[in-house]
Design a protein around this motif. Structure first.
Motif: not given
Length: 195
Positions: A181-184, A76-77, A143-146
């Motif tokens: 990233s959102l899935t992770i 993710l990082d 944040e990721l969804s946005s």
């Protein structure tokens, strides 16, 4: 730049002999990037659980370092860094295209929407990293969804103006990277302190 990534991928996989590697279940090319024949099984397992496993591999492999523990949080990082780099590339490309758009008002409006959205994605990086360090999965998801929405809004601007987007490819990759990233975050990273 394209050849540099291929060389980096080649270098990474032949200098990490301490990592047990297994044959890749993917024999794919993404643009000029080819997946190596062998991929760390932990990385492959993480990427296989995403919606876009090939893009997950292609965007994380160049950033793996010899001593990096491969787990969902480290990947993710790495994806956050890769998204930042790709967003900067998209911003640069959109800015250059805006300058050469020959004063076409619909095209200018589309590029301005995309440029503002790319800048917003770049600004969110610090909030994403803070959310990761604090174990704040709710803020991380927000944040990721946005950011996924911002990529879609950029492409929607071209569609609504009935103009073909010259940046569809970069937006598609960015959307896949952020979705991964959102899935992770949702399926694999388990913060100790649930908010």
């Amino acid at each position: 730049m394209k050849h540099l990534i291929s060389i980096l991928v080649f270098f990474l996989f032949f200098t990490t002999s301490s990592i047990a590697l297994t044959p890749s279940s993917y024999n794919v090319r993404q643009g000029d990037q080819t997946l190596p024949a062998v991929i760390d099984p932990k990385l492959q397992q993480i990427c296989d659980k995403t919606d876009n496993p090939v893009e997950c591999l292609i965007t994380t492999i160049p950033f793996l370092r010899k001593k990096v523990a491969i787990n969902p949080l480290s990947i993710l990082d790495i994806e956050v860094e890769a998204i930042d780099i790709k967003t900067r590339e998209a911003l640069d490309k959109a800015s250059k295209l805006l300058l050469s758009s020959s004063n076409s008002k619909p095209l200018t409006n589309c590029f301005n929407i995309c440029i503002n959205n790319y800048k917003s994605i770049l600004e969110s990086k610090h909030r994403i990293l803070d959310a990761i360090s604090l174990g704040d999965d709710k803020q991380l998801r927000v944040e990721l969804s946005s950011n996924v929405d911002k990529i879609y809004h950029c492409e929607d601007a071209f569609e609504e103006a009935s103009v073909e987007s010259p940046i569809t490819e970069v937006n598609s990759l960015l959307g896949k990277m952020i979705t991964n990233s959102l899935t992770i975050t949702i399926d694999m990273v388990h913060f100790n302190n649930k908010n």
